[in-house]
Design a protein around this motif. Structure first.
Motif, PDB file in Angstrom:
ATOM      1  N   THR A 118     -43.652 -31.933 -28.500  1.00  0.00           N
ATOM      2  CA  THR A 118     -43.767 -31.818 -29.961  1.00  0.00           C
ATOM      3  C   THR A 118     -42.882 -30.721 -30.537  1.00  0.00           C
ATOM      4  N   PHE A 119     -42.365 -29.842 -29.684  1.00  0.00           N
ATOM      5  CA  PHE A 119     -41.455 -28.805 -30.217  1.00  0.00           C
ATOM      6  C   PHE A 119     -39.997 -29.086 -29.822  1.00  0.00           C
ATOM      7  N   GLY A 179     -42.590 -22.413 -26.402  1.00  0.00           N
ATOM      8  CA  GLY A 179     -42.499 -21.966 -27.795  1.00  0.00           C
ATOM      9  C   GLY A 179     -41.565 -20.777 -27.961  1.00  0.00           C
ATOM     10  N   TYR A 203     -28.728 -31.499 -27.190  1.00  0.00           N
ATOM     11  CA  TYR A 203     -29.784 -31.034 -28.108  1.00  0.00           C
ATOM     12  C   TYR A 203     -31.196 -31.367 -27.618  1.00  0.00           C
ATOM     13  N   ALA A 235     -37.611 -21.376 -29.310  1.00  0.00           N
ATOM     14  CA  ALA A 235     -37.245 -20.826 -30.620  1.00  0.00           C
ATOM     15  C   ALA A 235     -35.852 -20.212 -30.623  1.00  0.00           C
ATOM     16  N   ALA A 282     -46.477 -28.955 -25.843  1.00  0.00           N
ATOM     17  CA  ALA A 282     -45.483 -28.080 -26.484  1.00  0.00           C
ATOM     18  C   ALA A 282     -44.075 -28.634 -26.278  1.00  0.00           C
ATOM     19  N   LEU A 292     -33.075 -22.114 -32.342  1.00  0.00           N
ATOM     20  CA  LEU A 292     -32.972 -22.072 -33.806  1.00  0.00           C
ATOM     21  C   LEU A 292     -31.974 -21.006 -34.260  1.00  0.00           C
ATOM     22  N   LEU A 350     -48.843 -23.120 -31.499  1.00  0.00           N
ATOM     23  CA  LEU A 350     -47.505 -22.679 -31.109  1.00  0.00           C
ATOM     24  C   LEU A 350     -46.832 -21.761 -32.133  1.00  0.00           C
ATOM     25  N   SER A 383     -38.935 -32.968 -29.954  1.00  0.00           N
ATOM     26  CA  SER A 383     -38.978 -33.584 -31.285  1.00  0.00           C
ATOM     27  C   SER A 383     -37.995 -32.952 -32.261  1.00  0.00           C
ATOM     28  N   TYR A 384     -37.766 -31.647 -32.121  1.00  0.00           N
ATOM     29  CA  TYR A 384     -36.881 -30.946 -33.054  1.00  0.00           C
ATOM     30  C   TYR A 384     -35.436 -30.883 -32.541  1.00  0.00           C
ATOM     31  N   HIS A 385     -35.175 -31.547 -31.396  1.00  0.00           N
ATOM     32  CA  HIS A 385     -33.833 -31.586 -30.791  1.00  0.00           C
ATOM     33  C   HIS A 385     -33.290 -30.178 -30.558  1.00  0.00           C
ATOM     34  N   SER A 400     -46.144 -18.268 -30.822  1.00  0.00           N
ATOM     35  CA  SER A 400     -45.126 -18.272 -29.759  1.00  0.00           C
ATOM     36  C   SER A 400     -43.733 -18.468 -30.348  1.00  0.00           C
ATOM     37  N   VAL A 401     -43.592 -19.426 -31.263  1.00  0.00           N
ATOM     38  CA  VAL A 401     -42.286 -19.692 -31.871  1.00  0.00           C
ATOM     39  C   VAL A 401     -41.848 -18.484 -32.711  1.00  0.00           C
TER      40      VAL A 401
END
Ligand SMILES: [Mg+2]
Lengths: 196, 177
Positions: free
Chosen positions: B89-90, B59, B160, B63, B86, B66, A48, B93-95, A51-52
């Motif tokens: 876990t992205f 992903g 979130y 992003a 994805a 952020l 990922l 998990s990262y809220h 992608s991120v």
């Protein structure tokens, strides 16, 4: 060059850049070399990083320092879509560094495709400007070159297999990582752009 | 207003900064509406882009959170099998807030003899992972579709996390497949 030696060079070069880092040994070794609020560690989610990093590059001011993704060969080959998608969307502020040791370094050193598949050529075919190196000095030179290009940039770094010994696991709460990285983007990365 | 236009309006009303989509015949009218209202054509506009697979959409659009912005994904529900690692876990998990609209397949009006195998359990699967799911169908009018999509985006930001809206187009003005 060992992975941790490449990461020592990258840590020094990336101080002003948002950095998205692949999971397990790579994140762990980078954090051991130098941790920073500008480092965003993906603790799982293999594949990922590209992608991120692409999403971040699209969402951030393109005139600020480029988004750097630090990815492994096994991880990139789990989600090779990163290459055509980056080439298609073409953010000029994206630099993907591939640390290629030919194996899944964090999972028993089983082989990846990279001994037979030219991943740099795949990136080039998808529209990325590419460079490759297998030395620390070459890494510095290629990184500097690629900061000047106006399209997605791909830096293929050949490294030796093997993980650095005695590096502590990264047992951070992902929410704390998000908080510090988002704050760094807001208060440092973007604020510096507004003030310059 | 069509149901597809209602979804598009709801996505913009949620203040989405960027929309990535994975195509299906059912979401195509939504994409057309999004692109038309964003000054684009042929499936692309400044804020709307095609992507090739669901996990990369999670992903790329995840992003955006952020940077303090909201990303949105438009897809079909049979792609959640691709997206789950994805998604969990992205953004989960990262809220990270993320708005996902997916058209529902495998139910009433379905012609395909196997797609229900993935699509029918999707709401239960997502809920098992702790992803909030809101379901829309023929019983909701177009204004409710628009308001629900908008509020799902607001809810994602407030709480979130990713929020999924599943829309079944059977017996609406849209297509099931
Ligand atoms: Mg490797």
């Amino acid at each position: 060059m060992r992975r941790i030696e490449a990461l020592e060079v990258l840590a020094e070069l990336c101080g002003r850049h948002p950095v998205v880092v692949t999971c397990a040994a790579t994140s762990r070794e980078l954090a051991a070399v130098r941790d920073g609020d500008n480092h965003f560690y993906l603790l799982d989610a293999m594949g990922l990083v590209g992608s991120v990093a692409t999403g971040l590059a699209l969402g951030l001011d393109p005139d600020r320092p480029k988004v750097v993704g630090i990815e492994g060969d096994g991880s990139l080959l789990m989600n090779p879509n990163v290459l055509p998608t980056g080439g298609y969307l073409a953010p000029a502020n994206l630099l993907l560094v591939l640390l290629d040791n030919g194996v899944y370094g964090s999972t028993g050193a089983l082989p990846t495709y990279s001994s037979r598949v030219d991943v740099e050529a795949l990136a080039a075919a998808a529209g990325w400007t590419t460079r490759s190196t297998d030395t620390a000095d070459g890494l510095r030179t290629a990184f500097a070159d690629l900061l000047d290009v106006d399209e997605p940039a791909f830096l293929h770094v050949r490294i030796e297999p093997g993980n650095a010994p005695d590096v502590a696991k990264l047992l951070l709460d992902p929410v704390s990582l998000r908080d510090r990285f988002a704050r760094w983007l807001r208060e440092d990365h973007l604020a510096a752009g507004r003030n310059s | 207003m069509t149901y597809a236009k209602a979804v598009a309006d709801g996505i913009w009303a949620a203040n989405a900064a960027k929309v990535g989509y994975i195509p299906s015949v059912t979401v195509a009218p939504i994409i057309k509406a999004l692109v038309a209202s964003d000054g684009g054509s042929d499936g692309v506009s400044p804020r709307v882009t095609p992507l090739s697979r669901e996990e990369e959409a999670i992903g790329v659009l995840g992003a955006f959170a952020l940077t303090g912005a909201l990303g949105a994904v438009v897809m079909q529900d049979n792609g959640f099998g691709n997206a789950l690692t994805a998604l969990t876990t992205f953004p989960l998990s990262y809220h990270l807030p993320l708005l996902i609209f997916a058209n529902a397949r495998g139910g009433l009006g379905e012609y395909n003899s196997m797609i229900h195998s993935i699509s029918q359990p999707v709401p239960a699967v997502l809920r098992a992972f702790g992803v909030p799911v809101v379901e829309l169908d023929r019983r909701n009018d177009v204004d409710d579709w628009r308001d629900t999509v908008r509020e799902a985006g607001v809810h994602a930001v407030m709480t979130y996390r990713p929020v999924v809206v599943l829309g079944s187009f059977w017996n609406t003005d849209g297509m099931v497949a």
